[in-house]
Scaffold this motif. Structure first.
Motif, short mmCIF file in Angstrom:
data_model
loop_
_atom_site.label_atom_id
_atom_site.label_comp_id
_atom_site.label_asym_id
_atom_site.label_seq_id
_atom_site.Cartn_x
_atom_site.Cartn_y
_atom_site.Cartn_z
N TYR A 4 3.45 26.53 31.83
CA TYR A 4 2.44 26.32 32.87
C TYR A 4 1.11 25.90 32.28
CZ TYR A 4 1.18 31.24 32.01
OH TYR A 4 0.82 32.41 31.43
N GLU A 5 0.85 26.24 31.02
CA GLU A 5 -0.36 25.75 30.36
C GLU A 5 -0.26 24.25 30.12
OE1 GLU A 5 -0.58 28.20 26.90
OE2 GLU A 5 -1.71 29.76 27.93
N ALA A 6 0.93 23.79 29.79
CA ALA A 6 1.15 22.35 29.62
C ALA A 6 0.91 21.62 30.94
CB ALA A 6 2.56 22.08 29.11
N LEU A 7 1.29 22.25 32.03
CA LEU A 7 1.05 21.65 33.34
C LEU A 7 -0.44 21.59 33.66
CD1 LEU A 7 3.98 23.17 35.40
CD2 LEU A 7 3.65 20.77 34.79
N ASP A 8 -1.20 22.57 33.20
CA ASP A 8 -2.65 22.53 33.38
C ASP A 8 -3.25 21.35 32.64
OD1 ASP A 8 -2.58 24.81 34.96
OD2 ASP A 8 -3.14 26.16 33.31
N VAL A 9 -2.76 21.09 31.44
CA VAL A 9 -3.21 19.94 30.66
C VAL A 9 -2.81 18.64 31.37
CG1 VAL A 9 -2.96 18.71 28.47
CG2 VAL A 9 -3.19 21.19 28.48
N ALA A 10 -1.60 18.61 31.90
CA ALA A 10 -1.13 17.44 32.64
C ALA A 10 -1.99 17.20 33.88
CB ALA A 10 0.33 17.60 33.03
N GLU A 11 -2.36 18.28 34.56
CA GLU A 11 -3.21 18.14 35.74
C GLU A 11 -4.56 17.54 35.38
OE1 GLU A 11 -5.32 20.84 39.22
OE2 GLU A 11 -4.03 21.83 37.77
N GLN A 12 -5.14 18.03 34.31
CA GLN A 12 -6.44 17.51 33.87
C GLN A 12 -6.32 16.02 33.50
OE1 GLN A 12 -8.09 19.56 30.49
NE2 GLN A 12 -9.97 18.39 30.53
N ALA A 13 -5.26 15.66 32.81
CA ALA A 13 -5.05 14.26 32.43
C ALA A 13 -4.85 13.38 33.67
CB ALA A 13 -3.86 14.14 31.49
N ARG A 15 -6.04 13.91 36.67
CA ARG A 15 -7.34 13.76 37.34
C ARG A 15 -8.23 12.76 36.60
NH1 ARG A 15 -8.36 17.86 41.22
NH2 ARG A 15 -6.82 19.53 41.13
N GLN A 16 -8.21 12.83 35.27
CA GLN A 16 -9.02 11.88 34.49
C GLN A 16 -8.49 10.46 34.66
OE1 GLN A 16 -8.80 13.52 30.54
NE2 GLN A 16 -10.46 14.97 30.90
N GLY A 17 -7.18 10.31 34.64
CA GLY A 17 -6.58 8.99 34.83
C GLY A 17 -6.88 8.43 36.20
N CYS A 18 -6.83 9.29 37.20
CA CYS A 18 -7.15 8.88 38.57
C CYS A 18 -8.59 8.38 38.64
CB CYS A 18 -6.93 10.07 39.51
SG CYS A 18 -7.37 9.75 41.21
N GLU A 19 -9.49 9.13 38.08
CA GLU A 19 -10.90 8.75 38.10
C GLU A 19 -11.14 7.45 37.32
OE1 GLU A 19 -14.61 8.66 39.39
OE2 GLU A 19 -13.18 10.18 40.04
N ALA A 20 -10.36 7.23 36.27
CA ALA A 20 -10.51 6.01 35.47
C ALA A 20 -10.17 4.75 36.26
CB ALA A 20 -9.63 6.09 34.22
N THR A 21 -9.33 4.88 37.29
CA THR A 21 -8.97 3.71 38.08
C THR A 21 -10.15 3.17 38.87
OG1 THR A 21 -8.18 4.96 40.02
CG2 THR A 21 -6.56 4.48 38.29
N ARG A 22 -11.18 3.96 39.02
CA ARG A 22 -12.38 3.54 39.75
C ARG A 22 -13.03 2.33 39.07
NH1 ARG A 22 -15.29 6.51 43.46
NH2 ARG A 22 -14.24 8.44 42.92
#
Length: 65
Positions: A4-13, A15-22
Protein backbone atom coordinates in the motif's frame (compact mmCIF):
# COMPACT_ATOMS: atom_id res chain seq x y z
CA UNK A 1 8.15 -1.20 0.85
CA UNK A 2 4.68 -2.40 1.86
CA UNK A 3 2.32 -2.79 -1.14
CA UNK A 4 0.00 0.00 0.00
CA UNK A 5 3.00 2.32 0.38
CA UNK A 6 3.85 1.61 -3.25
CA UNK A 7 0.30 2.60 -4.14
CA UNK A 8 0.79 5.89 -2.29
CA UNK A 9 3.84 6.56 -4.45
CA UNK A 10 1.84 5.61 -7.55
CA UNK A 11 -0.93 7.99 -6.51
CA UNK A 12 1.53 10.85 -6.12
CA UNK A 13 3.07 10.09 -9.52
CA UNK A 14 -0.37 9.94 -11.15
CA UNK A 15 -1.30 13.33 -9.70
CA UNK A 16 1.99 14.84 -10.87
CA UNK A 17 1.58 13.34 -14.32
CA UNK A 18 -1.97 14.63 -14.52
CA UNK A 19 -0.87 18.13 -13.60
CA UNK A 20 1.96 17.94 -16.16
CA UNK A 21 -0.60 17.57 -18.96
CA UNK A 22 -1.64 21.16 -18.31
CA UNK A 23 1.52 22.29 -20.17
CA UNK A 24 1.20 19.85 -23.09
CA UNK A 25 -0.44 19.98 -26.48
CA UNK A 26 -2.42 16.93 -27.52
CA UNK A 27 -0.94 14.71 -30.23
CA UNK A 28 -3.77 12.18 -30.34
CA UNK A 29 -7.46 12.05 -29.64
CA UNK A 30 -10.17 14.68 -29.75
CA UNK A 31 -8.03 17.45 -28.30
CA UNK A 32 -5.33 17.07 -30.96
CA UNK A 33 -7.28 19.26 -33.37
CA UNK A 34 -7.35 22.10 -30.84
CA UNK A 35 -3.58 22.63 -30.94
CA UNK A 36 -2.27 25.32 -28.59
CA UNK A 37 -5.73 25.98 -27.14
CA UNK A 38 -5.43 22.89 -24.91
CA UNK A 39 -2.50 24.38 -23.02
CA UNK A 40 -3.65 25.27 -19.52
CA UNK A 41 -6.18 22.44 -19.34
CA UNK A 42 -5.69 19.05 -17.70
CA UNK A 43 -6.16 16.03 -19.95
CA UNK A 44 -9.41 14.30 -18.96
CA UNK A 45 -7.90 10.83 -19.41
CA UNK A 46 -5.01 11.67 -17.13
CA UNK A 47 -7.43 13.11 -14.58
CA UNK A 48 -9.59 9.99 -14.58
CA UNK A 49 -6.54 7.73 -14.32
CA UNK A 50 -5.32 9.74 -11.31
CA UNK A 51 -8.74 9.35 -9.67
CA UNK A 52 -8.67 5.59 -10.23
CA UNK A 53 -5.15 5.23 -8.81
CA UNK A 54 -6.12 7.42 -5.81
CA UNK A 55 -9.19 5.25 -5.19
CA UNK A 56 -7.14 2.06 -5.27
CA UNK A 57 -4.57 3.58 -2.88
CA UNK A 58 -7.31 4.73 -0.52
CA UNK A 59 -8.89 1.28 -0.52
CA UNK A 60 -5.51 -0.32 0.21
CA UNK A 61 -4.85 2.07 3.11
CA UNK A 62 -8.25 1.36 4.65
CA UNK A 63 -8.00 -2.41 4.20
CA UNK A 64 -4.32 -3.00 4.91
CA UNK A 65 -4.94 -5.61 7.54
Amino acid sequence: MVPYEALDVAEQAARQGCEATRRMTAAKGRASRLGERVIGHIDPGAASAAIIVASIAKFAREHNG
